[in-house]
Structures are given as structure tokens and as C-alpha cells.
Design a protein around this motif. Structure first.
Motif, PDB file in Angstrom:
ATOM      1  N   MET A   1     -23.666   2.731   2.080  1.00  0.00           N
ATOM      2  CA  MET A   1     -22.282   2.916   1.670  1.00  0.00           C
ATOM      3  C   MET A   1     -21.385   2.957   2.909  1.00  0.00           C
ATOM      4  O   MET A   1     -21.782   3.445   3.955  1.00  0.00           O
ATOM      5  N   ARG A   2     -20.198   2.452   2.721  1.00  0.00           N
ATOM      6  CA  ARG A   2     -19.160   2.487   3.753  1.00  0.00           C
ATOM      7  C   ARG A   2     -17.942   3.193   3.181  1.00  0.00           C
ATOM      8  O   ARG A   2     -17.689   3.146   1.984  1.00  0.00           O
ATOM      9  N   ARG A   3     -17.176   3.818   4.047  1.00  0.00           N
ATOM     10  CA  ARG A   3     -15.947   4.490   3.617  1.00  0.00           C
ATOM     11  C   ARG A   3     -14.762   3.711   4.182  1.00  0.00           C
ATOM     12  O   ARG A   3     -14.654   3.512   5.383  1.00  0.00           O
ATOM     13  N   ILE A   4     -13.876   3.283   3.265  1.00  0.00           N
ATOM     14  CA  ILE A   4     -12.667   2.558   3.648  1.00  0.00           C
ATOM     15  C   ILE A   4     -11.503   3.552   3.601  1.00  0.00           C
ATOM     16  O   ILE A   4     -11.364   4.303   2.635  1.00  0.00           O
ATOM     17  N   TYR A   5     -10.660   3.529   4.633  1.00  0.00           N
ATOM     18  CA  TYR A   5      -9.503   4.420   4.709  1.00  0.00           C
ATOM     19  C   TYR A   5      -8.224   3.611   4.496  1.00  0.00           C
ATOM     20  O   TYR A   5      -8.015   2.595   5.157  1.00  0.00           O
ATOM     21  N   PHE A   6      -7.388   4.066   3.566  1.00  0.00           N
ATOM     22  CA  PHE A   6      -6.074   3.467   3.325  1.00  0.00           C
ATOM     23  C   PHE A   6      -5.027   4.566   3.361  1.00  0.00           C
ATOM     24  O   PHE A   6      -5.262   5.667   2.869  1.00  0.00           O
ATOM     25  N   LEU A   7      -3.865   4.251   3.933  1.00  0.00           N
ATOM     26  CA  LEU A   7      -2.707   5.134   3.813  1.00  0.00           C
ATOM     27  C   LEU A   7      -1.802   4.548   2.741  1.00  0.00           C
ATOM     28  O   LEU A   7      -1.487   3.353   2.764  1.00  0.00           O
ATOM     29  N   VAL A   8      -1.409   5.373   1.800  1.00  0.00           N
ATOM     30  CA  VAL A   8      -0.611   4.940   0.659  1.00  0.00           C
ATOM     31  C   VAL A   8       0.688   5.741   0.681  1.00  0.00           C
ATOM     32  O   VAL A   8       0.657   6.956   0.881  1.00  0.00           O
ATOM     33  N   PRO A   9       1.842   5.083   0.464  1.00  0.00           N
ATOM     34  CA  PRO A   9       3.118   5.800   0.613  1.00  0.00           C
ATOM     35  C   PRO A   9       3.458   6.785  -0.494  1.00  0.00           C
ATOM     36  O   PRO A   9       4.118   7.787  -0.233  1.00  0.00           O
ATOM     37  N   THR A  10       3.036   6.523  -1.732  1.00  0.00           N
ATOM     38  CA  THR A  10       3.462   7.388  -2.838  1.00  0.00           C
ATOM     39  C   THR A  10       2.300   7.701  -3.782  1.00  0.00           C
ATOM     40  O   THR A  10       1.285   7.007  -3.793  1.00  0.00           O
ATOM     41  N   VAL A  11       2.506   8.723  -4.597  1.00  0.00           N
ATOM     42  CA  VAL A  11       1.519   9.100  -5.607  1.00  0.00           C
ATOM     43  C   VAL A  11       1.389   7.985  -6.651  1.00  0.00           C
ATOM     44  O   VAL A  11       0.291   7.685  -7.124  1.00  0.00           O
TER      45      VAL A  11
END
Length: 169
Positions: A1-11
């Protein structure tokens, strides 16, 4: 398994991404979101203690250090047995296992109280109100999931991939 990181602006963006990932057959237990404390996540999958703290890296270091210390203590006990006792390989193995368990226990108590070193680099973005989304996917699906998220939600920012995530928790 790999973990992908994303930054998201809103809920709302995070909710749309979660829905797309669920349709892509990514289980909810593989989705983790970290947000500012005053941000209501409602029904979104919030990151747990294992993701928010340094628990897993501390546990790994504790097992290794405790196992080595137990092995050395066992070797000393077998080499220089106390008061005529005859100790063999069982004592060596027992001391190694005890040391690894004790090291895991002690280091996990420390690690659970420390913030995650992996999430530290995202603290400024989280403080600004962005949401950090961590998605655990099989290696074969990393590019597919990245393309899905970026294709449907260009407002999200890919922040990297963690090469290996632990099988637990």
C-alpha cells in the motif's frame, strides 16, 4: 500500500473527492482527513491517532531497540548465568521477545503524544483552513487514483506519495 497526500481547499471539495473515491472502490477505512480543529468534517473520515501522531514510527523504533537490548541482555545471561543456573536458547529468545515487547510498549506511549512528523510539513496549510487528505491505495492503483482526483477536482493539490505505509493500524 502507498499513501497519497492531497491538500484540498474546502470541505465540499473533500466530500466530492471522498464520494468519487468510494465509487472507485476505495474503502472508507483507507481515507483520512486532517483539518483545523474548528473545521466541521461532519461525515467525512477523520484521521485517527495512528495518522495524527508519531505512534507507528515510534513503535517501529521501540521494537527494534528493545529487541536488540533484549538480545544483548539474553546473551549476557546465557554467557554469565547467575548462581549456577543453566540457561539456553530459550532464555535468549525469551529475553529478546520481552525486550521487543517492552520497547514497543514504552515507545508507543511516547509516540502517541507527539505530532506526526509526516504531517508537520502540512501544518501551515492546515492552519490556513485547507484539508489534508491521505488516501491509502495499492501500488498498482496509485496513478489511477491520482489521475481521478486531479481530473475531477483540479482545485486539489498533489503533495506527494509515502512509499510504504504500515499494515497496521
Amino acid at each position: 500500500m502507498r499513501r497519497i497526500y492531497f491538500l484540498v481547499p474546502t470541505v465540499a471539495s473533500a466530500r466530492a473527492i471522498v464520494n468519487d473515491l468510494l465509487l472507485a472502490r476505495i474503502e472508507e477505512r483507507h481515507l483520512h482527513i486532517v483539518a483545523r480543529e474548528d473545521t466541521p468534517l461532519e461525515d467525512l473520515p477523520e484521521a485517527g491517532v495512528a495518522q495524527k501522531s508519531d505512534l507507528v514510527p515510534a513503535l517501529q523504533r521501540g521494537v527494534a531497540a528493545g529487541g536488540v537490548a533484549g538480545l544483548l541482555a539474553g546473551a549476557l545471561a546465557v554467557t554469565f548465568p547467575p548462581a549456577g543456573l543453566v540457561l539456553g536458547a530459550g532464555a535468549l529468545l525469551g529475553m529478546t521477545v520481552f525486550g521487543a515487547g517492552f520497547g514497543a510498549w514504552m515507545s508507543s506511549m511516547v509516540g502517541v503524544g507527539l505530532p506526526s512528523s509526516r504531517i508537520e510539513k502540512f501544518e501551515m496549510a492546515i492552519a490556513r483552513g485547507e484539508l489534508l487528505m491521505m488516501i491509502d491505495v495499492p501500488r498498482a492503483r496509485v496513478q489511477e487514483i491520482e489521475a481521478l482526483v486531479k481530473g475531477h477536482h483540479p482545485e486539489s493539490e498533489l503533495e506527494g506519495i509515502e512509499p510504504n505505509i504500515p499494515l497496521f493500524p
